[in-house]
Design an enzyme around this catalytic site. Structure first.
Site, PDB file in Angstrom:
ATOM      1  N   HIS A 176       0.655  -1.381   0.106  1.00 56.48           N
ATOM      2  CA  HIS A 176       0.114  -0.069  -0.067  1.00 56.48           C
ATOM      3  C   HIS A 176       0.860   1.278  -0.210  1.00 56.48           C
ATOM      4  O   HIS A 176       0.849   2.274  -0.643  1.00 56.48           O
ATOM      5  CB  HIS A 176      -0.947  -0.032   1.087  1.00 56.48           C
ATOM      6  CG  HIS A 176      -1.696  -1.164   1.534  1.00 56.48           C
ATOM      7  ND1 HIS A 176      -3.037  -1.575   0.824  1.00 56.48           N
ATOM      8  CD2 HIS A 176      -1.608  -2.285   2.168  1.00 56.48           C
ATOM      9  CE1 HIS A 176      -3.425  -2.423   1.039  1.00 56.48           C
ATOM     10  NE2 HIS A 176      -2.710  -3.176   1.908  1.00 56.48           N
TER      11      HIS A 176
HETATM   12  O1  RIB Z   1      -4.396  -0.094   5.043  1.00 61.25           O
HETATM   13  C1  RIB Z   1      -2.914  -0.252   4.863  1.00 61.25           C
HETATM   14  C2  RIB Z   1      -2.074   0.866   5.646  1.00 61.25           C
HETATM   15  O2  RIB Z   1      -2.440   0.299   6.876  1.00 61.25           O
HETATM   16  C3  RIB Z   1      -0.852   0.900   5.196  1.00 61.25           C
HETATM   17  O3  RIB Z   1      -0.228   2.063   5.483  1.00 61.25           O
HETATM   18  C4  RIB Z   1      -0.343  -0.440   6.203  1.00 61.25           C
HETATM   19  O4  RIB Z   1       1.400  -0.061   6.657  1.00 61.25           O
HETATM   20  C5  RIB Z   1      -1.146   0.031   7.302  1.00 61.25           C
HETATM   21  O5  RIB Z   1      -0.366   1.094   8.200  1.00 61.25           O
END
Ligand code: RIB
Ligand code: CA
Length: 314
Positions: free
Chosen positions: A238
């Site tokens: 992500h």
């Molecule tokens: O939903 C994904 C996010 O939540 C990313 O930043 C992952 O590292 C968690 O922090």
């Protein structure tokens, strides 16, 4: 090429670590002014140790400042099931680097106000530090170029059926940030669920003789166990999306639209209500919400850059 001033606010976190590596692979494009940590995936102690540990592993002297221990109002809920008990899939980083500051908010204020140009902030964890910064020191707002945020979603969630983790963890902070009128690019789950690596990519990384790629493979392998996207065949990274946009905006489609954060206690807590109604044409003062990504080009660029790091950091 003019280098962009950046500070990344993170909660490492497996995908945070891979995103930080990707950032270092592109260090020629950025003035990396610092890294701030925020409780999220794990406790503030663990995420800060992981940030310091990665700097030790890479032998990088980047200023690291420890941030909020938890959300503004809500209870902490580390994502140990996804990122492991230490936050990086139980990977043991060396610890040779010292913390630069134990106050991320004053570090952000001082660094932004003393920068020779505007600064882009890259929040990839809960938005607690950023909310505290703009509420405590509103003078920084005029010197923030952009907030490239990993968080939210135009539809769906991961922490709950309706909310993405970073927003769900601290909805009040997210509302402060999204209502701030600071220019925002939002990398939500609607694109980041497609920005990552396949199982065989990670298998190859694990077999690598390169220091950085092997580490990324090993921590990503843990991620497959906890992140149930596509049943272990693909794992989203992500946070790398918020950095990739700054380097390759051409990979994305986007629309400007209002993003309102639900701060209720109920089922939709942390939902980012994005006005995707086609017949509204919102101007550029509204957040730029990424709506589509060329996932194969994303993957190719990310892999190429991670393998390039092996030559940079032996
Ligand atoms: O939903 C994904 C996010 O939540 C990313 O930043 C992952 O590292 C968690 O922090
Ligand atoms: Ca994160």
């Amino acid at each position: 090429m003019i280098k962009r001033n950046i500070i990344i606010d993170c909660d490492p976190g497996i995908d945070d670590v891979v995103a930080l590596c990707f950032m270092f692979a592109n260090e020629d494009k950025f003035n990396i002014l610092g890294i701030t940590t925020v409780a999220g995936n794990q406790t503030i102690e663990n995420v800060t140790n992981n940030a310091l540990g990665l700097m030790s592993f890479l032998n990088k002297d980047i200023k690291i400042a420890r941030g909020a221990k938890g959300p503004l109002l809500r209870e902490k809920r580390p994502a140990s099931n996804v990122h492991g008990a230490n936050g990086v899939g139980d990977y043991q980083f060396p610890q040779t680097k010292e913390l630069y500051s134990d106050n991320a908010v004053t570090f952000l204020r001082d660094t932004i106000m003393s920068a020779d140009d505007k600064v882009t902030l890259i929040p990839v964890g809960p938005l607690t530090n950023i909310a505290l910064l703009i509420k405590t020191f509103p003078e920084v707002i005029s010197k923030i170029e952009l907030l490239s945020i990993m968080g939210g979603a135009t539809i769906g969630g991961n922490a709950t059926p309706t909310a993405e983790f970073n927003i769900w963890a601290d909805p009040e902070a997210a509302r402060i940030v999204f209502d701030s009128k600071i220019p925002i690019v939002m990398s939500g789950l609607n694109v980041t669920h497609s920005t990552g690596l396949y199982r065989n990519d990670v298998d190859e990384l694990m077999k690598s003789t390169g220091k950085v790629t092997k580490m990324c493979g090993e921590i990503m392998n843990f991620y497959f166990k906890g992140d149930h996207v596509k049943k272990g065949t693909f794992s989203p990274i992500h946070d790398a999306c918020a950095i990739m946009y700054l380097i390759h905006p051409e990979l994305y489609e986007f629309r400007h639209m209002p993003v309102k954060v639900d701060c209720s206690e109920e089922l939709s807590r942390g939902n980012t209500v994005c006005d995707v109604r086609e017949w509204f044409d919102y101007d550029e003062t509204y957040p730029k919400v990424l709506t589509c990504v060329d996932l194969e080009k994303f993957r190719d660029i990310l892999l190429e850059d991670l393998y390039r790091l092996d030559k940079m950091y032996k």
